[in-house]
Design an enzyme around this catalytic site. Structure first.
Site, PDB file in Angstrom:
ATOM      1  N   LYS A 209       0.848  -1.194   0.000  1.00  0.00           N
ATOM      2  CA  LYS A 209       0.000   0.000   0.000  1.00  0.00           C
ATOM      3  C   LYS A 209       0.885   1.247   0.000  1.00  0.00           C
ATOM      4  O   LYS A 209       0.675   2.165  -0.764  1.00  0.00           O
ATOM      5  CB  LYS A 209      -0.919  -0.036   1.220  1.00  0.00           C
ATOM      6  CG  LYS A 209      -1.888   1.090   1.246  1.00  0.00           C
ATOM      7  CD  LYS A 209      -2.799   1.032   2.445  1.00  0.00           C
ATOM      8  CE  LYS A 209      -3.510   2.379   2.564  1.00  0.00           C
ATOM      9  NZ  LYS A 209      -4.253   2.497   3.800  1.00  0.00           N
ATOM     10  N   GLU A 355      -3.586  -6.209  15.415  1.00  0.00           N
ATOM     11  CA  GLU A 355      -3.078  -4.915  14.955  1.00  0.00           C
ATOM     12  C   GLU A 355      -4.181  -3.850  15.103  1.00  0.00           C
ATOM     13  O   GLU A 355      -3.897  -2.677  15.291  1.00  0.00           O
ATOM     14  CB  GLU A 355      -2.619  -5.001  13.482  1.00  0.00           C
ATOM     15  CG  GLU A 355      -1.738  -3.839  13.047  1.00  0.00           C
ATOM     16  CD  GLU A 355      -0.998  -4.092  11.733  1.00  0.00           C
ATOM     17  OE1 GLU A 355       0.151  -4.561  11.764  1.00  0.00           O
ATOM     18  OE2 GLU A 355      -1.587  -3.821  10.669  1.00  0.00           O
ATOM     19  N   LYS A 514      10.417  -0.457  13.567  1.00  0.00           N
ATOM     20  CA  LYS A 514      10.894  -0.223  12.188  1.00  0.00           C
ATOM     21  C   LYS A 514      11.978   0.848  12.197  1.00  0.00           C
ATOM     22  O   LYS A 514      13.004   0.728  11.526  1.00  0.00           O
ATOM     23  CB  LYS A 514       9.746   0.285  11.305  1.00  0.00           C
ATOM     24  CG  LYS A 514       8.730  -0.745  10.890  1.00  0.00           C
ATOM     25  CD  LYS A 514       7.783  -0.117   9.859  1.00  0.00           C
ATOM     26  CE  LYS A 514       6.509  -0.907   9.708  1.00  0.00           C
ATOM     27  NZ  LYS A 514       5.488  -0.243   8.907  1.00  0.00           N
TER      28      LYS A 514
HETATM   29  O1  F6P Z   1       3.913  -2.898   9.697  1.00  0.00           O
HETATM   30  C1  F6P Z   1       2.555  -3.010   9.636  1.00  0.00           C
HETATM   31  C2  F6P Z   1       1.996  -2.670   8.297  1.00  0.00           C
HETATM   32  O2  F6P Z   1       1.925  -1.297   8.137  1.00  0.00           O
HETATM   33  C3  F6P Z   1       0.637  -3.328   8.131  1.00  0.00           C
HETATM   34  O3  F6P Z   1      -0.366  -2.601   8.692  1.00  0.00           O
HETATM   35  C4  F6P Z   1       0.578  -3.509   6.661  1.00  0.00           C
HETATM   36  O4  F6P Z   1      -0.383  -4.453   6.320  1.00  0.00           O
HETATM   37  C5  F6P Z   1       1.982  -3.948   6.354  1.00  0.00           C
HETATM   38  O5  F6P Z   1       2.778  -3.185   7.237  1.00  0.00           O
HETATM   39  C6  F6P Z   1       2.433  -3.766   4.946  1.00  0.00           C
HETATM   40  O6  F6P Z   1       2.330  -2.440   4.508  1.00  0.00           O
HETATM   41  P1  F6P Z   1       2.398  -2.070   2.978  1.00  0.00           P
HETATM   42  O7  F6P Z   1       1.256  -2.708   2.286  1.00  0.00           O
HETATM   43  O8  F6P Z   1       2.329  -0.572   2.948  1.00  0.00           O
HETATM   44  O9  F6P Z   1       3.713  -2.579   2.433  1.00  0.00           O
END
Ligand code: F6P
Length: 545
Positions: A209, A355, A514
């Site tokens: 995303k 989460e 992170k």
């Molecule tokens: O670290 C948690 C998170 O932000 C989740 O909520 C999400 O599903 C995952 O990382 C992956 O995020 P992205 O789709 O932005 O790579």
């Protein structure tokens, strides 16, 4: 502010539930059944092809009334309307929460900032359909003019767990394409998968995303390098597509703009299977089955949105979790699907539930004084019976368990299915009834053991019972019923978050680790360890030496 900010512990219902708990806590489920033989009828809901039996829970009619009063006092009904209308209920990220819009019929109308979002959803669905059709029927080919045989989904968290779980759950319905999921930044994960693949016939879907996630970008780069080594840079557009709301980042990565399936900021990662994040699902089982999944989700949404609280499956099950978490003070719940296909459901639910509701600050910004969140875990039955059921039956912890089973098996092997389902029913009965000392004694006597041996063994063979379970019995595992099941859990998350007065749709708790990892990585890269506690410092030194 579109959601109420009511501290649930200040409601009349909460106080009444605290008192009521004292009258229930020592009652045995077995006695509750003897007192009300019609209990199964009172505490069950038949909806479409779902039969939900929650009668083996430690409740009576007063409990149910009070739990519903609690839901009403915190204004759950208003919250449901705000949610489905697309109000900004994810306040800390200033977003609407509209994964439900992804499963409405194309004729619906959902407006955000004065514009109807359904037409753009329909455009993306058409793109998913046409892309899936062409890959499945082999008309869209790789750089050497061969049809694709393998699809690799590179993503993590919501960009992996959901599509992976659904693809596994619907394996029975899948076509000839082999679908792989690469998520972990552990290089062994990506290399182990690449080893099996042929670049000429492999399609990569980079799902992120944000398009900023370290794991996904690292794996995508490794896959890209592997691909170029075998093919050439000019062929990338034929073999790499992306799903992202950050189109520019995806383009910077080298994905052709036509190959990007967009995602909206009102779709949370862990609720995104219904969007183009589900592309690997559509490729695996065909677009029609993907649509059926959406339809199942929509039907459960409608049930949730329009049914009175007393007969509303997500509300009843969500309030039961609250009953156990906040009054019995249970720490965790088990989900036991009696279907091997659903073996990744508990892992998927861990992200969706933990989460979302693993929060300790309420919607006023104050620290909560009560428990929130549910620790969720599980494995398919009957395997789980041979692993951790001992602790549920005879351990010291109370673990409400949810049993999910199907009336029909997919391969229709009656012998197997009857055995599976006999276990399914037997376990909830055993967990409820237990076996008291008198019954233990009777069985030991029939084994012709000495009086001394009988006395010695009896305490170990007693089962207290009174362990709560909920049974969800569904006609058959189909894309549609799976869609309804997933939506049921999504809506429960919402219900619990509203009652707990927390924001369920952000996930700030994943950020700190992170950030620290980025800092530590630069220390590792430079072989230089800076200021840390003595444990971290020493661990890093061990790693670097
Ligand atoms: O670290 C948690 C998170 O932000 C989740 O909520 C999400 O599903 C995952 O990382 C992956 O995020 P992205 O789709 O932005 O790579």
């Amino acid at each position: 502010m579109s959601l109420s900010t009511i501290n649930p512990t200040n409601t009349k219902a909460w106080k009444a539930l605290q008192n009521h708990y004292k009258t229930i806590k020592n009652k045995h489920l077995k006695d509750l059944f003897t007192q009300s033989p019609e209990r199964a009828e009172t505490f069950s809901i038949q909806w479409n092809d779902f039969y939900v039996d929650y009668s083996k829970n430690r409740i009576d009619e007063t409990t149910k009334t009070l739990l519903i009063d609690l839901a009403k006092e915190v204004q759950l009904d208003k919250a449901i309307q705000s949610y489905f209308r697309g109000e900004v209920i994810n306040e800390t990220e200033r977003r609407s929460v509209l994964h439900t819009a992804l499963r409405v019929p194309a004729t619906s109308n959902i407006t955000i900032d004065d514009s109807d979002i359904v037409p753009e959803i329909t455009i993306i669905k058409d793109k998913i359909k046409s892309f899936s059709d062409q890959i499945i029927n082999g008309t869209l080919k790789g750089y050497s003019n061969k049809s694709f045989t393998d699809i690799v989904n590179i993503g993590i968290g919501g960009s992996d767990l959901g599509p992976l779980m659904v693809t596994e759950s619907l394996e029975y319905y899948k076509n000839h394409l082999n679908i792989h999921y690469i998520s972990n930044v552990d290089g062994d994960h990506v290399h182990q998968n690449l080893k099996k693949l042929n670049p000429e016939t492999t399609l990569f879907i980079i799902v992120s995303k944000s398009f900023e996630t370290q794991e996904t970008l690292t794996n995508a780069l490794t896959a890209r390098k592997w691909f170029i080594k075998n093919a050439s840079e000019n062929n990338i557009n034929k073999h790499f597509v992306a799903v992202s709301s950050n189109t520019s980042k995806a383009i910077d990565f080298g994905i052709d703009s036509d190959n990007i399936f967009p995602l909206w900021d009102w779709v949370g990662g862990r609720f995104s299977i219904w969007s183009a994040v589900g592309l690997s699902i559509s490729l695996s089982v065909g677009y029609e089955n993907f649509e059926a999944l959406l339809e199942g989700g929509y039907e459960m949404d409608e049930h949730f949105r329009t049914t009175n609280f007393e007969e509303n499956i997500p509300i009843i099950l969500g309030m039961l979790s609250i009953w156990y978490a906040n009054f019995f003070e249970v720490e965790s719940e088990a989900v036991i699907p009696y279907s091997q296909y659903l073996h990744r459901l508990p892992a998927y639910l861990q992200q969706a539930i933990m989460e979302s509701n693993g929060k300790s600050v309420d919607r006023n910004g104050d620290k909560t004084t009560y428990q929130t969140g549910t620790i969720i875990w599980g494995e398919p039955g009957t395997n789980a019976q041979h692993a951790f059921f001992q602790l549920i039956h005879q351990g010291t912890k109370l673990i409400p368990a949810e049993f999910i089973g199907f009336k029909q098996s997919l391969f229709e092997d009656k012998d197997h299915h009857d055995k599976l389902m006999a276990n399914f029913f037997a376990q909830t009965e055993a967990l409820m009834d237990g076996k008291d000392a008198t019954d233990v004694l009777k069985s030991l006597v029939s084994e012709n053991l000495s009086t001394e041996k009988i006395k010695q063994l009896t305490p170990f063979k007693v089962f207290e019972g009174n362990k709560p379970t909920t049974t969800i019995l569904i006609d058959k595992l189909t894309p549609k019923s799976l869609g309804s099941l997933i939506s049921l859990y999504e809506q429960r998350i919402f219900v619990q978050g509203i009652v707990w007065n927390i924001f369920s749709y952000d996930q700030w708790g994943v950020e700190l680790g992170k950030q620290l990892a980025t800092k530590i990585l630069s220390e590792i890269d430079n072989s230089e360890v800076f200021e840390h506690d003595s444990s971290t410092k020493s661990l890093l030194k061990h790693y670097l030496n």
